[in-house]
Design an enzyme around this catalytic site. Structure first.
Site, PDB file in Angstrom:
ATOM      1  CG  ASP A  35      -2.130   0.891   1.057  1.00  0.00           C
ATOM      2  OD1 ASP A  35      -1.953   2.100   0.763  1.00  0.00           O
ATOM      3  OD2 ASP A  35      -3.263   0.402   1.237  1.00  0.00           O
ATOM      4  CB  ILE A  56       0.468  -1.863  -7.627  1.00  0.00           C
ATOM      5  CG1 ILE A  56      -0.511  -0.740  -8.010  1.00  0.00           C
ATOM      6  CG2 ILE A  56       0.050  -2.558  -6.339  1.00  0.00           C
ATOM      7  CD1 ILE A  56      -1.910  -1.239  -8.341  1.00  0.00           C
ATOM      8  CB  ALA A  78      -3.937  -1.233  -4.909  1.00  0.00           C
ATOM      9  CE1 TYR A 146     -12.091   3.114 -10.034  1.00  0.00           C
ATOM     10  CE2 TYR A 146     -14.470   3.024 -10.340  1.00  0.00           C
ATOM     11  CZ  TYR A 146     -13.331   2.581  -9.701  1.00  0.00           C
ATOM     12  OH  TYR A 146     -13.426   1.600  -8.749  1.00  0.00           O
ATOM     13  CB  ILE A 205     -28.717  15.903  -4.138  1.00  0.00           C
ATOM     14  CG1 ILE A 205     -28.816  15.336  -2.716  1.00  0.00           C
ATOM     15  CG2 ILE A 205     -29.263  14.901  -5.151  1.00  0.00           C
ATOM     16  CD1 ILE A 205     -30.246  14.995  -2.286  1.00  0.00           C
TER      17      ILE A 205
END
Length: 309
Positions: A35, A56, A78, A146, A205
């Site tokens: 990590d 990583i 991760a 993502y 919101i």
């Protein structure tokens, strides 16, 4: 001795990773964690974990850990997890989420790794027009960088693991919540709402608030990971959620009822890249893995509220 005795958990000091580490230690596994502490905290880890401060994307370090520690199962948690920030930082997002995953897969070659469990996401799916559960065959057409990075990594994991003779399981997490989730302005709407009310700030919101989510407790995410580990010969992709639809308006009401009925709510323009509806059909995970969620949102949301005090 367990079939998978020496586990590597990437991102193990993070929210879900630390929950997973505690359960693995409890079950008697040897656990190594990589990590970089960009989101995680070392104090989240249980006693007995072999902690390595590293990233990583450091290929040589990853390979050294996998080989020298005799790792036989990898839980890859991760990732850069924010949909909103991935739009402005798409390169960093891809570098970490895709290249980091490829480094792990390369490290598996000529290693003792026998199973690879990948933390994927609901963000791999296309948007749904209706707030109804979707299964694993629903269209995968991400609307955020993502989601694109998670889908790409998922495809690589299933493909490369197969060529290496490794069992690979991809778990598509839906909206995860629970005690200990790190507060940021971008991730974890429950934690964000709770902290805003605690600080006397309005709840923001995006859009009309009718967008629906499937909120799944971190302990149920861990349950799915453990089942994926313990089921022999299991490969494939599984939705991990509850199958229950909750609108953001309903969520804000649940939290206000418990913390501050008079808390102000403001609506702003909807955020690009976020799904309108995202609810999991968990029938495949239930049938194949034996997974069934044990936590109900309205009965367990108090954990987040109490932890924010």
């Amino acid at each position: 001795m367990a079939e998978y005795q020496r586990a590597l958990v990437t991102g193990g000091a993070g929210f879900i990773g630390s929950y997973l580490c505690k359960e693995l230690i409890k079950k008697g596994h040897e656990v190594t964690v990589i990590d970089n502490l960009s989101m995680g905290k070392k104090e989240n880890l249980p006693e007995g974990v072999d902690f390595i401060l590293g990233d990583i994307i450091d290929e040589s370090m990853v390979k050294e850990v996998v080989i020298n520690k005799g790792i036989d199962i990898i839980f890859h948690e991760a990732a850069r997890v924010s949909i909103r920030t991935s739009i402005d930082h798409f390169y960093d997002d891809a570098e970490n989420n895709i290249m980091g995953t490829l480094n792990l897969l390369r490290a598996c070659k000529d290693s003792s790794v026998k199973k690879f469990i990948y933390a994927s996401s609901m963000a791999v799916y296309a948007d749904s027009n209706v707030p109804e559960p979707i299964n694993e065959d629903f269209t995968t057409n991400p609307i955020s960088p993502y989601g694109a990075s998670k889908l790409s990594s998922e495809i690589y994991c299933m493909m490369i693991a197969d060529t290496l003779g490794i069992d690979c399981v991809a778990l598509r997490y839906f909206n995860t919540y629970g005690k200990g989730q790190t507060f940021t302005p971008y991730v974890g709407v429950i934690t964000i709402f709770v902290n805003h009310i605690r600080n006397g700030e309005p709840l923001t919101i995006y859009g009309d608030g009718n967008q629906c989510r499937d909120f799944v407790h971190a302990s149920d995410i861990v349950q799915a990971n453990i089942l994926a580990m313990e089921k022999k010969g299991i490969r494939g992709i599984f939705n991990i959620g509850t199958g229950v639809s909750t609108s953001i308006n309903r969520l804000s009401q649940i939290i206000r009822d418990r913390m501050g009925p008079n808390a102000k709510v403001i609506h702003v323009d909807e955020h690009h890249g976020e799904l309108k509806n995202s609810i999991a059909d968990i029938s495949k995970a239930s049938k194949v893995l034996g997974y069934w969620p044990k936590k109900i949102l309205e009965d367990s949301i108090h954990e987040v509220i109490e932890n924010s005090a």
